[in-house]
Motif scaffolding. Structure first.
Motif, short mmCIF file in Angstrom:
data_model
loop_
_atom_site.label_atom_id
_atom_site.label_comp_id
_atom_site.label_asym_id
_atom_site.label_seq_id
_atom_site.Cartn_x
_atom_site.Cartn_y
_atom_site.Cartn_z
N GLY B 27 0.83 -1.20 0.00
CA GLY B 27 0.00 0.00 0.00
C GLY B 27 0.86 1.25 0.00
O GLY B 27 0.60 2.21 -0.74
N ILE B 28 1.89 1.22 0.84
CA ILE B 28 2.77 2.39 0.93
C ILE B 28 3.52 2.61 -0.38
O ILE B 28 3.58 3.72 -0.91
N ILE B 29 4.06 1.50 -0.94
CA ILE B 29 4.80 1.63 -2.19
C ILE B 29 3.88 2.09 -3.31
O ILE B 29 4.25 2.92 -4.14
N PHE B 30 2.64 1.57 -3.31
CA PHE B 30 1.71 2.00 -4.36
C PHE B 30 1.50 3.52 -4.31
O PHE B 30 1.59 4.19 -5.33
N GLY B 31 1.24 4.03 -3.09
CA GLY B 31 1.01 5.48 -2.96
C GLY B 31 2.20 6.28 -3.47
O GLY B 31 2.04 7.24 -4.24
N ALA B 32 3.40 5.84 -3.08
CA ALA B 32 4.60 6.57 -3.48
C ALA B 32 4.85 6.46 -4.98
O ALA B 32 5.16 7.46 -5.65
N LEU B 33 4.70 5.25 -5.52
CA LEU B 33 4.97 5.05 -6.95
C LEU B 33 3.98 5.81 -7.82
O LEU B 33 4.35 6.37 -8.86
N ALA B 34 2.71 5.81 -7.42
CA ALA B 34 1.69 6.45 -8.25
C ALA B 34 1.95 7.95 -8.34
O ALA B 34 1.81 8.55 -9.42
N ILE B 35 2.37 8.54 -7.22
CA ILE B 35 2.70 9.97 -7.24
C ILE B 35 3.89 10.21 -8.17
O ILE B 35 3.89 11.13 -8.99
N ASN B 36 4.89 9.32 -8.06
CA ASN B 36 6.07 9.46 -8.92
C ASN B 36 5.73 9.24 -10.39
O ASN B 36 6.41 9.77 -11.28
N ALA B 37 4.68 8.43 -10.66
CA ALA B 37 4.30 8.16 -12.05
C ALA B 37 3.52 9.34 -12.64
O ALA B 37 3.22 9.33 -13.83
N GLY B 38 3.16 10.30 -11.80
CA GLY B 38 2.49 11.49 -12.32
C GLY B 38 1.01 11.56 -12.00
O GLY B 38 0.32 12.46 -12.47
N LEU B 39 0.51 10.60 -11.23
CA LEU B 39 -0.90 10.68 -10.82
C LEU B 39 -1.05 11.72 -9.72
O LEU B 39 -0.15 11.89 -8.89
N SER B 40 -2.18 12.40 -9.68
CA SER B 40 -2.42 13.36 -8.61
C SER B 40 -2.72 12.60 -7.32
O SER B 40 -3.13 11.43 -7.36
N PRO B 41 -2.48 13.23 -6.17
CA PRO B 41 -2.83 12.57 -4.90
C PRO B 41 -4.30 12.14 -4.86
O PRO B 41 -4.62 11.06 -4.36
N ALA B 42 -5.19 12.95 -5.44
CA ALA B 42 -6.62 12.60 -5.41
C ALA B 42 -6.89 11.34 -6.23
O ALA B 42 -7.63 10.45 -5.79
N ALA B 43 -6.28 11.24 -7.42
CA ALA B 43 -6.50 10.06 -8.26
C ALA B 43 -5.88 8.83 -7.62
O ALA B 43 -6.43 7.71 -7.70
N THR B 44 -4.71 9.00 -6.98
CA THR B 44 -4.05 7.88 -6.32
C THR B 44 -4.95 7.34 -5.19
O THR B 44 -5.20 6.14 -5.09
N MET B 45 -5.44 8.25 -4.39
CA MET B 45 -6.33 7.87 -3.30
C MET B 45 -7.63 7.29 -3.86
O MET B 45 -8.15 6.30 -3.35
N GLY B 46 -8.12 7.90 -4.95
CA GLY B 46 -9.35 7.43 -5.58
C GLY B 46 -9.23 5.98 -6.05
O GLY B 46 -10.18 5.20 -5.93
N MET B 47 -8.05 5.62 -6.57
CA MET B 47 -7.86 4.23 -7.01
C MET B 47 -8.00 3.28 -5.83
O MET B 47 -8.68 2.25 -5.91
N SER B 48 -7.37 3.60 -4.71
CA SER B 48 -7.44 2.70 -3.57
C SER B 48 -8.85 2.66 -2.98
O SER B 48 -9.32 1.63 -2.52
N LEU B 49 -9.54 3.81 -3.03
CA LEU B 49 -10.89 3.88 -2.47
C LEU B 49 -11.93 3.18 -3.35
O LEU B 49 -12.83 2.52 -2.84
N PHE B 50 -11.81 3.34 -4.68
CA PHE B 50 -12.89 2.89 -5.56
C PHE B 50 -12.55 1.68 -6.43
O PHE B 50 -13.44 0.99 -6.90
N VAL B 51 -11.26 1.46 -6.69
CA VAL B 51 -10.88 0.29 -7.48
C VAL B 51 -10.54 -0.85 -6.52
O VAL B 51 -11.05 -1.96 -6.64
N PHE B 52 -9.67 -0.59 -5.55
CA PHE B 52 -9.31 -1.54 -4.50
C PHE B 52 -8.86 -2.88 -5.09
O PHE B 52 -9.47 -3.91 -4.87
N ALA B 53 -7.81 -2.83 -5.90
CA ALA B 53 -7.25 -4.05 -6.49
C ALA B 53 -5.76 -3.82 -6.67
O ALA B 53 -5.34 -3.17 -7.62
#
Lengths: 106, 249
Positions: B27-53
């Motif tokens: 979970g921690i690595i996902f958050g960090a990597l997604a930000i580094n990949a250029g996703l916004s914090p909202a979209a990163t959080m949105g993936m974990s909240l609504f996709v959850f995979a």
């Protein structure tokens, strides 16, 4: 890219995979062979996920002792087999993996 | 002591605890990597909240970083998550009496980890009418943990760039081994694992984890074939009462 659409799209396809079978299967009379087949799902899927990571950590077959994924995986397998304790397997397996990687692996 | 809603819920959480430990680094690595990949914090959080995979989120974030189109990412998500069809089909027979109020969230919360814990619980012979509360306890704790860890990863951002190479990616392997090995108690099960593993390695080059699906299907077929030949169905090979004693910690 529209990020809201991206999240929505990913959420939608993921849910449409997870939901239908869960809702329908119990309400249908499944053929006996299918019920038997479904018993193998956890074993087959979990093995199919972990074996490539252990044997091909860098995309190529690596059976050398320096492959910490392989050594750590085998060690964890033995621990799980002897103790049947999930928490112990995770903690000891991780420790052996990290140690092996620090001492021997690249 | 007869099972109650509360006891099922709590045991579900307790049995899932080791898997939560294994999921924390992801979970921690996902958050960090997604930000580094250029996703916004909202979209990163949105993936974990609504996709959850987990794995689909990793691959999705990676594809964003590579500039893939929305269609490609959504299609890849679909293929990567196809294994959940097998999970939900396997759990489906136990969901007969549940209303949509239960089915909708439980389907949304289905993950590798929760499936592995919950299917063992359903296969036990006791006739507790509250096993869906066990599923609820397992999945809600995975969900809350995954989202908290994503948040930590987002906040930590770039400082965690090296985490993935520290070997925490081994956490998933070791978690799945701990679940898998106690299941290998009959020859058909062993053969199923062996075939799934070999095919998985051979087909690893296929795109989008298609090799995983192929390997799973071959493993299931091999197990069934062995069962037909030896007339040793897994239900007889695993005495359920004995399986119930092998409680997870």
């Amino acid at each position: 890219m529209n990020e809201a659409l991206l999240v929505l799209g990913m959420a939608l396809v993921t849910f449409l995979i997870r939901y239908p079978m869960l809702a329908i299967v119990g309400r249908l009379q499944l053929p006996d062979w299918l019920i038997r087949a479904l018993r193998y799902v956890p074993v087959a899927v979990l093995t199919a996920i972990i074996m490539p990571i252990m044997l091909l950590p860098n995309g190529e077959l690596d059976l050398r002792p320096s492959n910490a994924f392989l050594v750590g995986g085998i060690a964890a397998g033995i621990i799980a087999w002897r103790t049947k304790n999930l928490l112990l397997t995770i903690v000891l397996g991780m420790a052996i993996f990290l140690l092996w990687r620090a001492l021997i692996g690249g | 002591m007869p099972a109650t809603r509360r006891s099922e819920f709590l045991i579900g959480m307790k049995d899932t605890f080791p898997l939560i430990l294994g999921a924390i680094p992801f979970g921690i690595i996902f958050g960090a990597l997604a930000i580094n990949a250029g996703l916004s914090p909202a979209a990163t959080m949105g993936m974990s909240l609504f996709v959850f995979a987990g794995s689909a989120q990793f691959i999705g974030a990676g594809l964003v970083g590579q500039g893939a189109s929305l269609g490609v990412i959504v299609l890849t998500t679909f293929v990567v998550n196809l294994r959940h069809v097998l999970y939900s089909a396997s759990l489906g027979p136990y969901m007969k009496r549940l209303s949509q109020v239960w089915l909708l969230p439980l389907a949304f919360w289905l993950t590798d980890e929760t499936y592995a814990v919950v299917i063992r619980h359903y296969q036990r012979e006791d006739d507790s009418p509250y096993k869906h509360w066990y599923y609820f306890g397992s999945s809600i704790s995975m969900y809350v943990n995954w989202n908290l860890c994503t948040l930590i990863g987002i906040l930590a951002g770039q400082r965690l760039e090296g985490l993935a190479t520290l070997g925490l990616d081994f956490a998933m392997v070791v978690t799945f081994i701990g679940i898998l090995v106690p299941l290998l108690v009959s020859r058909p099960m062993l053969l199923s694992a062996l075939v799934a593993g070999v095919v998985g390695v051979l087909a690893n080059g296929l795109p989008n984890k298609l090799g995983l699906m192929l390997a799973a299907v071959c493993g299931i077929a091999a197990g069934m074939l062995a069962e037909a030949l030896t007339r040793q169905p897994p239900s007889e090979a695993i005495p359920l009462k004995q399986a119930a004693k092998q409680e997870m910690p």
